[in-house]
Design a protein around this motif. Structure first.
Motif, PDB file in Angstrom:
ATOM      1  N   ASP A 333     -10.270  42.025   8.725  1.00 14.18           N
ATOM      2  CA  ASP A 333     -11.036  43.185   8.266  1.00 14.18           C
ATOM      3  C   ASP A 333     -12.353  42.806   7.620  1.00 14.18           C
ATOM      4  O   ASP A 333     -13.385  43.441   7.856  1.00 14.18           O
ATOM      5  N   LEU A 334     -12.328  41.774   6.798  1.00 21.64           N
ATOM      6  CA  LEU A 334     -13.513  41.381   6.027  1.00 21.64           C
ATOM      7  C   LEU A 334     -13.586  39.863   5.992  1.00 21.64           C
ATOM      8  O   LEU A 334     -12.591  39.196   5.699  1.00 21.64           O
ATOM      9  N   VAL A 335     -14.771  39.314   6.292  1.00 17.55           N
ATOM     10  CA  VAL A 335     -15.016  37.876   6.205  1.00 17.55           C
ATOM     11  C   VAL A 335     -16.085  37.644   5.142  1.00 17.55           C
ATOM     12  O   VAL A 335     -17.159  38.267   5.181  1.00 17.55           O
ATOM     13  N   LEU A 336     -15.795  36.745   4.198  1.00 14.55           N
ATOM     14  CA  LEU A 336     -16.682  36.449   3.076  1.00 14.55           C
ATOM     15  C   LEU A 336     -17.209  35.023   3.211  1.00 14.55           C
ATOM     16  O   LEU A 336     -16.438  34.089   3.434  1.00 14.55           O
ATOM     17  N   ASN A 337     -18.526  34.867   3.044  1.00 14.03           N
ATOM     18  CA  ASN A 337     -19.158  33.553   3.156  1.00 14.03           C
ATOM     19  C   ASN A 337     -20.165  33.341   2.041  1.00 14.03           C
ATOM     20  O   ASN A 337     -20.480  34.272   1.299  1.00 14.03           O
ATOM     21  N   GLY A 338     -20.687  32.133   1.947  1.00 13.04           N
ATOM     22  CA  GLY A 338     -21.745  31.787   1.011  1.00 13.04           C
ATOM     23  C   GLY A 338     -22.843  31.051   1.759  1.00 13.04           C
ATOM     24  O   GLY A 338     -23.302  31.459   2.804  1.00 13.04           O
ATOM     25  N   HIS A 339     -23.273  29.902   1.197  1.00 11.67           N
ATOM     26  CA  HIS A 339     -24.173  28.950   1.856  1.00 11.67           C
ATOM     27  C   HIS A 339     -25.621  29.441   1.885  1.00 11.67           C
ATOM     28  O   HIS A 339     -26.507  28.746   1.380  1.00 11.67           O
ATOM     29  N   SER A 346     -22.960  42.790   7.494  1.00 11.67           N
ATOM     30  CA  SER A 346     -23.017  43.243   8.883  1.00 11.67           C
ATOM     31  C   SER A 346     -22.486  44.661   9.039  1.00 11.67           C
ATOM     32  O   SER A 346     -21.870  45.230   8.137  1.00 11.67           O
ATOM     33  N   CYS A 347     -22.685  45.189  10.233  1.00 11.73           N
ATOM     34  CA  CYS A 347     -21.995  46.402  10.644  1.00 11.73           C
ATOM     35  C   CYS A 347     -20.598  46.001  11.137  1.00 11.73           C
ATOM     36  O   CYS A 347     -20.165  44.864  10.933  1.00 11.73           O
ATOM     37  N   LEU A 348     -19.886  46.894  11.753  1.00 11.18           N
ATOM     38  CA  LEU A 348     -18.542  46.600  12.250  1.00 11.18           C
ATOM     39  C   LEU A 348     -18.680  45.893  13.600  1.00 11.18           C
ATOM     40  O   LEU A 348     -19.080  46.495  14.601  1.00 11.18           O
ATOM     41  N   LEU A 349     -18.345  44.597  13.602  1.00 12.69           N
ATOM     42  CA  LEU A 349     -18.589  43.736  14.765  1.00 12.69           C
ATOM     43  C   LEU A 349     -17.292  43.311  15.436  1.00 12.69           C
ATOM     44  O   LEU A 349     -16.239  43.247  14.797  1.00 12.69           O
ATOM     45  N   VAL A 388     -16.188  43.384   9.226  1.00 12.99           N
ATOM     46  CA  VAL A 388     -17.432  43.314   8.458  1.00 12.99           C
ATOM     47  C   VAL A 388     -17.582  41.895   7.918  1.00 12.99           C
ATOM     48  O   VAL A 388     -16.634  41.329   7.365  1.00 12.99           O
ATOM     49  N   TYR A 389     -18.781  41.326   8.082  1.00 12.91           N
ATOM     50  CA  TYR A 389     -19.098  39.979   7.604  1.00 12.91           C
ATOM     51  C   TYR A 389     -20.098  40.091   6.462  1.00 12.91           C
ATOM     52  O   TYR A 389     -21.152  40.727   6.616  1.00 12.91           O
TER      53      TYR A 389
END
Length: 525
Positions: A333-339, A346-349, A388-389
């Motif tokens: 459902d949801l991807v969380l990143n940093g960097h 994002s939109c719904l991909l 969502v990203y």
């Protein structure tokens, strides 16, 4: 320990014996029996690890080696159990088990010589057994800060969240990586444990491995500092590694992945054998998951045109090529990143695994902004209905970038953190600026219909009826009244727009209305 004392502990559901530990049951308070040890000071923590419905690990560091002791109770200053580890050490890691779910505990850490840290801010609440509303505080790239005349940016982000969450604190904290600038222990101390000392006493933290956390010591200070669920202690399939792991909060399954292995900072592509072992574990873990919500976290974003560019940097290409397809297969459902040191969302991909130039309109399952009342919430009638990203690498400092990646609907070169609330079929996320302003928000709804309103309070007073119900920010609601259950209903309120977690409405009962039935309905977008 006498057998009768051990049986009494078990009957009282107090923390039980674990290897090398001694747990004692004490009737009433023992505050008058302990004294501070002036020869020893706590230099890190205390902080919480692996908090679940029946277990927690308490960690702290002392400047001299001592044995370890935790006193525990359900009232401030009244401790009814003591857990001891006789082995002298400076880095203390004490598991407490057999705790009661959904219960607030107060604690004091120290040694057999006395308490070293205690007080009203030393407490935690165990998770419930069944799904319940959960708040997740997400920060990232906290290794550096922007120094200001009146403080610094990390502190501003922290304080903005604490003000925002004063009435509803976080249940857990996620860090998307890069906690230490060059991976050294003293940097981890200054940039993370010192800055977030207050929240870490009450909120468990789950970090992921960033490239800077490897540094010059192969990531060992990071691995030494945290006690993470590598053995399935909190649900999920054991990974056997603290570099990647999974855990459950009832209703939510969280997966934390490693983009780097042991290769160091930008030195080589992720080792294929290590990558494949991690992917095999991930598939096995996701195949056994039964939680309705799936959230993943790893440091390098698959999509970003911020201070790092996902079109040509190997670590970001790796996550997009290998991590994303498997996660989307299982309906993440949801991807969380940093960097990247900015905020991007994002939109719904679904199905975008290549260069940004290969992104098509068909891959954007919903190209709107995900906001009720604006572009509309994101609806997921099936698990594979999109993801969502969110890039959250701006909790400490910012970096230059091109910005405007075509997968993104919102980008900000701004400091902040992400607040994620999950309740039943609704996920709400807010990008909270260091100023306390919410710059971006979005909603994901499981299903194809707006979430039903749930009335939490109804009372009649002074000829009026007063209703309170739970809401989703941005949605519109209407109140209806029926004289009887078999008659047509009439709308008795205007459209009410939710700006938070609940709405209240009051209306006249009306003369001669001894009985009436009220309904609250979510208005279709």
């Amino acid at each position: 320990m006498p057998d009768n004392m051990f049986r009494a502990m078990r009957a009282a559901n107090l923390p039980t014996l674990v290897p090398k530990l001694r747990t004692l049951f004490l009737a009433g308070t023992i505050a008058s029996l302990v004294f501070n040890s002036f020869a020893t000071e706590v230099t890190r923590g205390p902080y919480l690890q692996m908090l679940s419905s029946n277990r927690v690990v308490l960690c702290w560091r002392t400047d001299t080696a001592t044995d370890s002791r935790v006193r525990l109770g359900t009232q401030p200053g009244v401790f009814t159990a003591v857990t001891l580890d006789d082995v002298p050490k400076t880095d203390h890691e004490l598991p407490l088990t057999n705790l009661q779910p959904g219960t607030r505990y107060f604690y004091a850490v120290g040694s057999s010589g006395g308490d070293l840290v205690s007080g009203a801010d030393c407490h935690f609440t165990t998770a419930p057994v069944f799904p319940a509303p959960v708040r997740i505080w997400v920060m990232g790239d906290t290794r550096a800060t922007i120094v200001r005349d009146d403080g610094d940016s990390r502190q501003d982000v922290r304080e903005a969240f604490l003000r925002f969450a004063q009435s509803r604190p976080a249940d857990l904290c996620l860090n998307t990586g890069d906690l230490a600038d060059n991976g050294f222990d003293h940097e981890l101390q200054q940039a993370f444990f010192d800055v977030y000392a207050g929240p870490l006493r009450t909120t468990p933290v789950f970090p992921c491995y960033g490239n800077h956390d490897l540094g010059t010591e192969g990531g060992q200070p990071y691995l030494n500092a945290f006690s993470l669920p590598m053995n399935g202690e909190m649900g999920g399939v054991p990974s056997g590694s603290e570099r990647y792991y999974s855990f459950n909060r009832p209703g939510v399954h969280l997966v934390v992945l490693d983009c780097y292995g042991t290769n160091g900072i930008f030195t080589a592509e992720l080792d294929p054998a290590y990558r494949d072992r991690q992917l095999a574990w991930l598939r096995a873990d996701l195949e056994t998951n039964t939680q309705p919500w799936l959230v993943a976290m790893f440091h390098s974003p698959p999509y970003s045109w911020g201070s790092h560019n996902s079109d040509w940097e190997w670590d970001m290409i790796t996550t997009r090529t290998y991590f994303v397809p498997l996660l989307e297969e299982f309906g993440v459902d949801l991807v969380l990143n940093g960097h990247s040191h900015n905020y991007e969302r994002s939109c719904l991909l679904r199905g975008h695994f290549g260069h940004s130039s290969t992104l098509t309109a068909a891959m954007k399952l919903d190209s709107g902004d995900g906001r009720p009342g604006s572009g509309g919430a994101y609806y997921k009638p099936a698990p594979q209905s999109g993801t969502v990203y969110a890039v959250m690498g701006c909790s400490g400092f910012l970096g230059p970038g091109v910005y405007g990646h075509p997968a993104m609907v919102y980008t900000a070169n701004a400091l902040g953190s992400l607040v994620v609330d999950i309740d039943r079929d609704v996920l709400r996320a807010r990008f909270l600026r260091d100023t306390g302003v919410v710059d971006d928000y979005f909603v994901i709804v499981k299903g194809s219909q707006p979430p039903a309103a749930r009335i939490t309070s109804a009372r009649i007073e002074g000829g009026q009826i007063h209703l309170t119900w739970e809401t989703v920010e941005g949605f519109r609601y209407r109140v209806y009244r029926r004289p009887t259950l078999t008659t047509l209903r009439e709308q008795v309120s205007e459209d009410l727009v939710a700006d938070g977690f609940q709405l209240r409405w009051s209306g006249l009962v009306g003369p001669g209305r001894a009985t009436a039935f009220y309904e609250v309905e979510t208005v279709a977008e």
